[in-house]
Design an enzyme around this catalytic site. Sequence first.
Site, PDB file in Angstrom:
ATOM      1  N   LYS A 297       6.688 -10.017   5.856  1.00  5.94           N
ATOM      2  CA  LYS A 297       6.999 -10.571   4.453  1.00  5.94           C
ATOM      3  C   LYS A 297       7.805 -11.729   4.704  1.00  5.94           C
ATOM      4  O   LYS A 297       7.704 -12.874   3.898  1.00  5.94           O
ATOM      5  CB  LYS A 297       7.599  -9.550   3.904  1.00  5.94           C
ATOM      6  CG  LYS A 297       6.920  -8.352   3.376  1.00  5.94           C
ATOM      7  CD  LYS A 297       7.411  -7.268   2.806  1.00  5.94           C
ATOM      8  CE  LYS A 297       6.741  -6.214   2.433  1.00  5.94           C
ATOM      9  NZ  LYS A 297       5.563  -5.382   3.290  1.00  5.94           N
TER      10      LYS A 297
ATOM     11  N   LYS B 265      -1.419  -4.437  13.926  1.00  8.33           N
ATOM     12  CA  LYS B 265      -1.374  -4.037  12.447  1.00  8.33           C
ATOM     13  C   LYS B 265      -1.478  -2.498  12.104  1.00  8.33           C
ATOM     14  O   LYS B 265      -2.346  -1.668  12.340  1.00  8.33           O
ATOM     15  CB  LYS B 265      -2.415  -4.597  11.560  1.00  8.33           C
ATOM     16  CG  LYS B 265      -2.408  -4.308  10.109  1.00  8.33           C
ATOM     17  CD  LYS B 265      -1.252  -4.879   9.351  1.00  8.33           C
ATOM     18  CE  LYS B 265      -1.347  -4.419   7.884  1.00  8.33           C
ATOM     19  NZ  LYS B 265      -0.077  -4.892   7.192  1.00  8.33           N
TER      20      LYS B 265
ATOM     21  N   GLY C  84       0.691  -1.267  -0.014  1.00  9.16           N
ATOM     22  CA  GLY C  84      -0.058  -0.133  -0.204  1.00  9.16           C
ATOM     23  C   GLY C  84       0.962   1.396   0.221  1.00  9.16           C
ATOM     24  O   GLY C  84       0.512   2.352  -0.726  1.00  9.16           O
ATOM     25  N   ASN C  85       1.998   1.122   0.533  1.00  8.47           N
ATOM     26  CA  ASN C  85       3.007   2.302   0.442  1.00  8.47           C
ATOM     27  C   ASN C  85       3.526   2.681  -0.608  1.00  8.47           C
ATOM     28  O   ASN C  85       3.936   3.683  -0.949  1.00  8.47           O
ATOM     29  CB  ASN C  85       4.047   2.174   1.569  1.00  8.47           C
ATOM     30  CG  ASN C  85       3.555   2.254   3.238  1.00  8.47           C
ATOM     31  OD1 ASN C  85       2.736   3.344   3.365  1.00  8.47           O
ATOM     32  ND2 ASN C  85       3.674   1.427   4.275  1.00  8.47           N
TER      33      ASN C  85
ATOM     34  N   LYS D  58      -1.903  -8.221   4.294  1.00  9.62           N
ATOM     35  CA  LYS D  58      -1.645  -8.516   2.897  1.00  9.62           C
ATOM     36  C   LYS D  58      -0.649  -9.521   2.610  1.00  9.62           C
ATOM     37  O   LYS D  58      -0.926 -10.476   1.816  1.00  9.62           O
ATOM     38  CB  LYS D  58      -1.437  -7.124   2.245  1.00  9.62           C
ATOM     39  CG  LYS D  58      -1.266  -7.494   0.798  1.00  9.62           C
ATOM     40  CD  LYS D  58       0.200  -7.182   0.443  1.00  9.62           C
ATOM     41  CE  LYS D  58       0.946  -5.966   0.862  1.00  9.62           C
ATOM     42  NZ  LYS D  58       2.509  -6.175   0.621  1.00  9.62           N
TER      43      LYS D  58
END
Length: 316
Positions: A277, A129, A12-13, A215
């Site tokens: 991640k 989050k 998103g960033n 995500k």
Amino acid sequence: MVKRRIVIALGGNAILSADSSAEAQQQALANTAKHLVDFIKNGDDLIITHGNGPQVGNLLLQQKAADSPENPAMPLDTLVAMTEGSISYWLQTALINELNRQEIDKKVASLVTEIVVDPNDPAFTAPSKPIGPFLSKEEAAEQQEKTKDIFKEDAGRGWRKVVPSPKPLSIKEIATIKQLLEAGTIIITAGGGGIPVVEDQKTGNVSGIEAVVDKDFASSLLSDLIAADMFILLTGVTHVYVNFNTPKQKKLETVTSDELQAYIAEGQFAPGSMLPKVEAAIAFVESHPQAQAIITSLDNLTNILTGSGTVIVKGR
């Protein structure tokens, strides 16, 4: 040419920077589409997911600012759906336009996605989050006092509101995703981690719950369920590093899941930033030993075709 099934998780960033206007985000995605179409030209099947942390946080602030009996603020799961829809729409349009520009005949479809979570997940009692804009410590303290929301420091970049982030258990639309994939469609799905829902075990009915699914974990689950050949996680750096920002900093190029587990035990990766991640990549390659996960930056995306980025494989 070997046809591969590739899931790309777009942060998103990477969509929203200093300028949070719709125009700026659409321009960022137009640039992203140029990189993504390279995979289509290579003959690969592409499934794209995207984050929404900054966007859903900004929308939450807008909702609270306008909250009134006549115009009540929407709950968090609905805000996730709203941002999944808007970002997917922008990305779908950008891909269609880029495909047209390059005269490539390929269909694109966005799918609003429900992700089943456990209502008893411990995340609901320990929000973690980060969403929304980065604030100074003083600004975060002021907002926490005013709203009673919880703010935490986010990997040295500032303070952000944190919300529950339960683990994804299943994807309600997985059969439809597989059908679209078999039809050769470029799919945009699980945007923002998907809409968190809980499922009634007797009826199968679902209902939304206020949370944001990570995500990267949702994308890892998706990669697992469709048996992807490659799972690419995009972040702000071209490679994963250990001893980051120290004189002993080391770039990881090809690394096994076992080696990454050892680095996690050392506390090498920042929670809420690189750690999810890395954990999502490990989960995928452990389930699919012949596949690869790659962590790299958007700018380096095209170079993945020649092997650049941090490549994660299952431990031997």
